[in-house]
Design an enzyme around this catalytic site. Structure first.
Site, short mmCIF file in Angstrom:
data_model
loop_
_atom_site.label_atom_id
_atom_site.label_comp_id
_atom_site.label_asym_id
_atom_site.label_seq_id
_atom_site.Cartn_x
_atom_site.Cartn_y
_atom_site.Cartn_z
N LYS A 207 6.32 43.94 -72.71
CA LYS A 207 6.73 43.20 -71.57
C LYS A 207 6.64 44.20 -70.30
O LYS A 207 6.59 45.20 -70.27
CB LYS A 207 8.24 42.59 -71.65
CG LYS A 207 8.13 41.67 -72.99
CD LYS A 207 9.56 41.11 -73.06
CE LYS A 207 9.65 39.96 -74.44
NZ LYS A 207 10.88 39.52 -74.45
N TYR B 118 5.97 30.44 -73.78
CA TYR B 118 7.38 30.41 -74.27
C TYR B 118 7.86 28.89 -74.20
O TYR B 118 9.07 28.32 -74.14
CB TYR B 118 8.32 31.10 -73.42
CG TYR B 118 8.32 32.50 -73.82
CD1 TYR B 118 8.94 32.98 -74.85
CD2 TYR B 118 7.83 33.68 -72.85
CE1 TYR B 118 9.09 34.40 -75.15
CE2 TYR B 118 7.73 34.83 -73.10
CZ TYR B 118 8.45 35.38 -74.49
OH TYR B 118 8.39 36.60 -74.59
N PHE C 94 17.78 29.96 -70.09
CA PHE C 94 17.17 31.11 -69.38
C PHE C 94 15.62 30.92 -69.46
O PHE C 94 15.04 31.81 -68.86
CB PHE C 94 17.46 32.37 -70.30
CG PHE C 94 16.94 32.20 -71.67
CD1 PHE C 94 15.54 32.47 -72.38
CD2 PHE C 94 17.99 32.05 -72.79
CE1 PHE C 94 15.44 32.21 -73.47
CE2 PHE C 94 17.51 31.77 -74.20
CZ PHE C 94 16.11 32.06 -74.41
N ARG D 88 9.52 42.72 -86.80
CA ARG D 88 10.96 42.63 -86.22
C ARG D 88 12.05 43.53 -86.59
O ARG D 88 12.93 43.74 -85.76
CB ARG D 88 11.41 41.08 -86.68
CG ARG D 88 10.67 40.10 -86.48
CD ARG D 88 10.73 39.42 -85.02
NE ARG D 88 12.16 39.08 -84.64
CZ ARG D 88 12.30 38.23 -83.41
NH1 ARG D 88 11.23 37.88 -82.95
NH2 ARG D 88 13.53 38.00 -83.28
N THR E 252 17.43 40.82 -80.22
CA THR E 252 17.03 40.57 -78.82
C THR E 252 17.80 41.41 -77.68
O THR E 252 17.09 41.65 -76.73
CB THR E 252 17.27 39.19 -78.62
OG1 THR E 252 16.64 38.32 -79.80
CG2 THR E 252 16.60 38.46 -77.53
N ASN F 33 13.60 42.93 -72.29
CA ASN F 33 13.88 43.63 -73.48
C ASN F 33 12.60 44.30 -74.16
O ASN F 33 12.52 44.32 -75.41
CB ASN F 33 14.74 42.68 -74.44
CG ASN F 33 13.77 41.24 -74.88
OD1 ASN F 33 12.71 41.21 -74.23
ND2 ASN F 33 14.51 40.66 -75.75
N HIS G 23 8.02 41.65 -77.23
CA HIS G 23 8.02 40.57 -77.87
C HIS G 23 7.41 40.72 -79.55
O HIS G 23 6.61 41.60 -79.65
CB HIS G 23 6.91 39.51 -77.32
CG HIS G 23 6.93 38.36 -78.05
ND1 HIS G 23 7.88 37.25 -78.28
CD2 HIS G 23 5.88 37.93 -79.04
CE1 HIS G 23 7.04 36.25 -79.12
NE2 HIS G 23 6.09 36.84 -79.63
N GLU H 250 0.22 32.71 -81.40
CA GLU H 250 0.37 33.65 -80.22
C GLU H 250 -0.78 34.38 -80.17
O GLU H 250 -1.28 34.87 -78.86
CB GLU H 250 1.40 34.26 -80.59
CG GLU H 250 2.81 33.38 -80.15
CD GLU H 250 4.15 34.10 -80.67
OE1 GLU H 250 5.09 33.39 -80.62
OE2 GLU H 250 4.40 35.18 -81.15
N1 UDP Z 1 16.11 35.70 -73.57
C1 UDP Z 1 16.75 35.65 -72.46
N2 UDP Z 1 18.09 35.44 -72.75
C2 UDP Z 1 18.69 35.13 -73.90
C3 UDP Z 1 17.97 35.22 -74.89
C4 UDP Z 1 16.69 35.37 -74.71
O1 UDP Z 1 16.36 36.11 -71.29
O2 UDP Z 1 19.98 34.76 -73.80
C5 UDP Z 1 14.90 36.17 -73.51
C6 UDP Z 1 14.11 37.40 -73.88
O3 UDP Z 1 13.32 38.12 -73.33
C7 UDP Z 1 13.78 37.11 -75.59
C8 UDP Z 1 13.10 35.77 -75.24
O4 UDP Z 1 13.93 35.19 -74.13
O5 UDP Z 1 13.01 38.01 -75.79
C9 UDP Z 1 12.73 34.83 -76.28
O6 UDP Z 1 13.84 34.56 -77.08
P1 UDP Z 1 14.14 34.72 -78.50
O7 UDP Z 1 15.44 34.20 -79.12
O8 UDP Z 1 12.95 34.14 -79.10
O9 UDP Z 1 14.34 36.39 -78.89
P2 UDP Z 1 13.17 37.15 -79.56
O10 UDP Z 1 12.44 36.57 -80.73
O11 UDP Z 1 12.48 37.71 -78.34
O12 UDP Z 1 13.90 38.49 -80.17
MG MG Z 2 11.37 34.79 -80.52
#
Ligand code: UDP
Ligand code: MG
Length: 139
Positions: A11, A51, A59, A87, A93, A114, A117, A128
């Protein structure tokens, strides 16, 4: 049976901080082969498409502007049990909750910025990967 490919994307925070090399090294040392890789940038509209599943979440707007704020590095990765193992490698996350030694624990700045991805299923890894790479870039 679990598939052997997953999709990832470094990212904007990770790219801006100069962590492409350090994170890619961790990925390779964890046993993932890089099948495809490039440096590119998303428009806010394209980030919104990527997304789309999060459209209803609070968010979403900020996520789309953040993900289009700088360069990103999408990759297709190969390893047995790729989705689940990747993962585990990236961690939770929220970097505050990510296990020590994981990529997000080491490099993420916040729950939104974070660092990286990782696809959450074989089906999404395929979708994706197709979003960023043509069949000629995947071998
Ligand atoms: N995200 C955020 N706030 C939140 C949760 C997620 O900004 O409270 C963002 C973060 O960049 C995250 C992405 O949205 O990686 C996608 O969310 P997801 O729940 O799919 O998390 P991931 O699979 O990336 O761990
Ligand atoms: Mg995700």
């Amino acid at each position: 049976m679990a598939g052997n490919r997953t999709f990832t994307m470094l990212k904007p925070d990770a790219v801006t901080a100069g962590n492409i090399g350090a994170i890619t090294k961790m990925i390779e040392e964890a046993g993932f082969k890089i099948v495809a890789m490039k440096k590119t940038r998303l428009s806010s509209e394209l980030a919104g498409k990527f997304y789309e599943v999060h459209k209803a979440r609070p968010f979403y707007g900020e996520l789309c502007s953040y993900m289009s704020s700088g360069a990103i590095v999408p990759m297709i990765l190969e390893k047995d049990n790729a989705v689940e193992d990747f993962r585990t490698l990236i961690g939770a996350t929220d970097p505050k909750k990510a296990a020590p030694g994981t990529i997000r624990a080491l490099f993420a700045k916040s729950i939104d910025a974070n660092a990286i991805h990782g696809s959450d299923s074989d089906a999404n890894a395929e979708i994706e990967s197709n979003f960023f790479f043509s069949q000629f870039e995947r071998f």
